[in-house]
Design a protein around this motif. Structure first.
Motif, PDB file in Angstrom:
ATOM      1  N   ASP A  40     -92.731  37.525  58.374  1.00 49.99           N
ATOM      2  CA  ASP A  40     -93.870  38.068  59.119  1.00 49.99           C
ATOM      3  C   ASP A  40     -93.486  38.299  60.583  1.00 49.99           C
ATOM      4  OD1 ASP A  40     -95.845  37.927  56.960  1.00 49.99           O
ATOM      5  OD2 ASP A  40     -95.593  35.756  57.159  1.00 49.99           O
ATOM      6  N   ALA A  41     -92.260  38.752  60.785  1.00 48.79           N
ATOM      7  CA  ALA A  41     -91.735  38.934  62.140  1.00 48.79           C
ATOM      8  C   ALA A  41     -91.261  40.382  62.297  1.00 48.79           C
ATOM      9  CB  ALA A  41     -90.576  37.983  62.382  1.00 48.79           C
ATOM     10  N   GLN A  42     -91.863  41.083  63.212  1.00 48.44           N
ATOM     11  CA  GLN A  42     -91.573  42.511  63.395  1.00 48.44           C
ATOM     12  C   GLN A  42     -90.636  42.692  64.584  1.00 48.44           C
ATOM     13  OE1 GLN A  42     -93.538  45.365  61.964  1.00 48.44           O
ATOM     14  NE2 GLN A  42     -92.335  46.820  63.146  1.00 48.44           N
ATOM     15  N   ALA A  43     -89.386  43.106  64.309  1.00 42.25           N
ATOM     16  CA  ALA A  43     -88.473  43.390  65.421  1.00 42.25           C
ATOM     17  C   ALA A  43     -88.965  44.637  66.146  1.00 42.25           C
ATOM     18  CB  ALA A  43     -87.058  43.592  64.900  1.00 42.25           C
ATOM     19  N   THR A  44     -88.998  44.563  67.469  1.00 43.15           N
ATOM     20  CA  THR A  44     -89.532  45.688  68.237  1.00 43.15           C
ATOM     21  C   THR A  44     -88.470  46.362  69.099  1.00 43.15           C
ATOM     22  OG1 THR A  44     -90.170  44.111  69.948  1.00 43.15           O
ATOM     23  CG2 THR A  44     -91.888  44.790  68.391  1.00 43.15           C
ATOM     24  N   GLU A  45     -87.393  45.621  69.401  1.00 43.67           N
ATOM     25  CA  GLU A  45     -86.413  46.181  70.339  1.00 43.67           C
ATOM     26  C   GLU A  45     -85.070  45.461  70.228  1.00 43.67           C
ATOM     27  OE1 GLU A  45     -85.791  46.671  75.156  1.00 43.67           O
ATOM     28  OE2 GLU A  45     -87.408  45.411  74.405  1.00 43.67           O
ATOM     29  N   ILE A  46     -83.999  46.243  70.376  1.00 42.08           N
ATOM     30  CA  ILE A  46     -82.671  45.633  70.512  1.00 42.08           C
ATOM     31  C   ILE A  46     -82.204  45.963  71.928  1.00 42.08           C
ATOM     32  CG2 ILE A  46     -80.327  45.477  69.589  1.00 42.08           C
ATOM     33  CD1 ILE A  46     -81.435  46.889  67.032  1.00 42.08           C
ATOM     34  N   GLY A  47     -82.064  44.932  72.751  1.00 44.63           N
ATOM     35  CA  GLY A  47     -81.665  45.162  74.139  1.00 44.63           C
ATOM     36  C   GLY A  47     -80.223  44.744  74.366  1.00 44.63           C
ATOM     37  N   GLY A  48     -79.733  45.016  75.558  1.00 47.81           N
ATOM     38  CA  GLY A  48     -78.425  44.511  75.994  1.00 47.81           C
ATOM     39  C   GLY A  48     -77.217  45.122  75.326  1.00 47.81           C
ATOM     40  N   LEU A  49     -77.394  46.181  74.549  1.00 49.15           N
ATOM     41  CA  LEU A  49     -76.247  46.749  73.831  1.00 49.15           C
ATOM     42  C   LEU A  49     -75.243  47.371  74.801  1.00 49.15           C
ATOM     43  CD1 LEU A  49     -78.027  48.331  70.725  1.00 49.15           C
ATOM     44  CD2 LEU A  49     -76.437  46.384  70.735  1.00 49.15           C
ATOM     45  N   ASP A  50     -75.739  47.928  75.893  1.00 50.98           N
ATOM     46  CA  ASP A  50     -74.843  48.556  76.857  1.00 50.98           C
ATOM     47  C   ASP A  50     -74.020  47.510  77.621  1.00 50.98           C
ATOM     48  OD1 ASP A  50     -77.191  47.632  77.857  1.00 50.98           O
ATOM     49  OD2 ASP A  50     -77.443  49.196  79.369  1.00 50.98           O
ATOM     50  N   ARG A  51     -74.483  46.254  77.626  1.00 52.53           N
ATOM     51  CA  ARG A  51     -73.749  45.186  78.326  1.00 52.53           C
ATOM     52  C   ARG A  51     -72.994  44.287  77.349  1.00 52.53           C
ATOM     53  NH1 ARG A  51     -78.857  44.771  79.956  1.00 52.53           N
ATOM     54  NH2 ARG A  51     -79.112  42.699  79.053  1.00 52.53           N
ATOM     55  N   ASP A  52     -72.978  44.654  76.056  1.00 56.39           N
ATOM     56  CA  ASP A  52     -72.364  43.803  75.033  1.00 56.39           C
ATOM     57  C   ASP A  52     -73.001  42.414  74.984  1.00 56.39           C
ATOM     58  OD1 ASP A  52     -70.745  45.681  73.949  1.00 56.39           O
ATOM     59  OD2 ASP A  52     -68.885  44.994  74.888  1.00 56.39           O
ATOM     60  N   GLU A  53     -74.285  42.356  75.333  1.00 56.36           N
ATOM     61  CA  GLU A  53     -75.015  41.082  75.240  1.00 56.36           C
ATOM     62  C   GLU A  53     -76.294  41.332  74.469  1.00 56.36           C
ATOM     63  OE1 GLU A  53     -75.725  39.807  79.250  1.00 56.36           O
ATOM     64  OE2 GLU A  53     -73.576  39.543  79.645  1.00 56.36           O
TER      65      GLU A  53
END
Ligand code: APR
Length: 369
Positions: A128-141
């Protein structure tokens, strides 16, 4: 919105379908920590009726990783497929031709086996957990943000595996200018039914009839799975039980011993699509399964491709964590896409051969014949 909890893992996995769950199991066997974020609850996953034919390599993988017990007991081995086409019956026997057999075993059963194993082994899965965003990809974090119980949560990870299906957030997280998408959507849909009725053959029977495609297959010795090609404008309500059975008998040229009728347990319409996203990776984000590619279910390729992706990905991640060797991770997309395009070629040619693409087009029909 402030962040309620922050967790850290080696691999954050978005999606608890067959790809995501199996990836977390394969990583666990290699001592790699992961957290799966899944939008639905377990009951929904246990019941979602999808594919149902496993390649021999997938059967071997499931057995080798401790997931094969129920499949070997309940699955049905198949060595051939039957094509019915304008009064003629033809067989393709892949045991004779390539020395392999496939296994009929429903996708929901695979999901049940791997989910039960994950829960038994203390796997971390947030339902019951909706992923909304993947951040930090440009910083490899990389960081995955998700909503759960009305709060925003974060997972920081070394890698993110987007196993979130065709409509997920993984693929759009690759910048548009770095992503190529190839797509073919067909001008018809399929009506799929699951019925409590004994399958008429031990193998899959497919009918390329002028009225449209039909398929008679099975999920178990007592449950049949049937498909009909229908116009895009049809809804499930247009198809009564009587109409479905009558059409299956006609299109499969059934002389009375093929399609047994019985209570229909589940019916659904779905569109047919070929789709590939290139590449399947961006920095520390990796796409697997339906998130990266889709095939029409004519050739039993979708689930097998998803499983092959995560097997490749788990090996590559193990090379990274065990030996600091990133060659396989860097090569992930290339390795997968080579196989993915072969499956695209196969399903696209099966679809062109067996479906009525232009109703009433006698020329096209002769070409198919
Ligand atoms: N957050 C969390 N979970 C998500 C999100 C999101 N934003 N978006 C999608 N999901 C979940 C879905 O609820 C689903 O359980 O991701 C999962 C994706 O599962 P599938 O669509 O089954 O995709 P995959 O695991 O790649 O399975 C391969 O092959 O036979 C075909 O289409 C058939 O499902 C099969 C597929």
């Amino acid at each position: 919105m402030s962040v309620a909890t922050t967790r850290r893992t080696q691999v954050a996995i978005i999606g608890g379908g067959p790809a995501g769950l199996l990836l977390s199991h394969l990583l666990y066997l290699r001592g790699i920590d992961s957290i799966v974020v899944e939008r639905r609850d377990p009951e929904y996953l246990y019941q979602r009726v999808r594919a149902g034919v496993l390649d021999s390599s997938v059967v071997d993988l499931l057995v080798a990783t401790g997931l094969g017990e129920r499949m070997l007991a309940e699955g049905m081995l198949q060595e051939q497929m039957e094509y019915r086409f304008e009064g003629q019956i033809r067989f393709i026997n892949w045991r004779e031709q390539v020395g392999r057999q496939t296994m009929v075993y429903g996708q929901q059963e695979v999901v049940r086996d791997v989910l039960d194993a994950r829960l038994r082994d203390g796997g971390k899965i947030v339902f019951d957990a909706q992923a909304t965003e993947i951040g930090g990809l440009d910083r490899d974090e990389p960081v995955v943000r998700f909503l759960h119980d009305g709060d925003l949560h974060e997972i920081h990870a070394d890698f993110v595996a987007a196993c979130d299906g065709f409509h997920g957030i993984g693929r759009p997280s690759i910048p548009t200018e770095l992503r190529l998408e190839y797509e073919r959507v067909y001008p018809f849909q399929w009506l799929g039914i699951l019925a409590e009725a004994r399958p008429g053959r031990e193998w899959l029977v497919t009918g390329a009839h002028q009225r449209g495609y039909a398929m008679h297959s099975m999920r178990s010795p007592t449950i049949s799975r049937n498909y009909l090609q229908v116009p895009l404008t049809d809804t499930v309500d247009d198809w009564t039980d009587e109409r479905i059975w009558a059409e299956l008998h006609i299109r499969l040229e059934d002389e009375g011993d093929l399609v047994a009728e019985g209570p229909i347990l589940n019916r659904s319409m779905f569109t047919l699509r070929n789709f590939v996203c290139e590449p399947m990776q961006y920095g520390r984000l990796f796409l697997a399964g339906d998130a990266a590619h889709i095939v029409p279910p004519t050739g039993g390729r979708g689930l097998n491709q998803a499983i092959a992706d995560v097997a490749t990905l788990a090996d590559a991640m193990a090379s990274h964590f065990d030996r600091s060797d990133d060659h396989d991770l860097e090569d992930y997309s290339r390795i997968c896409l080579e196989r993915v395009w072969k499956a695209q070629l196969f399903t696209a040619s099966q679809t062109n051969l067996l479906q009525v693409l232009r109703p009433g087009d006698a020329y096209a029909r002769r070409i198919q014949v």
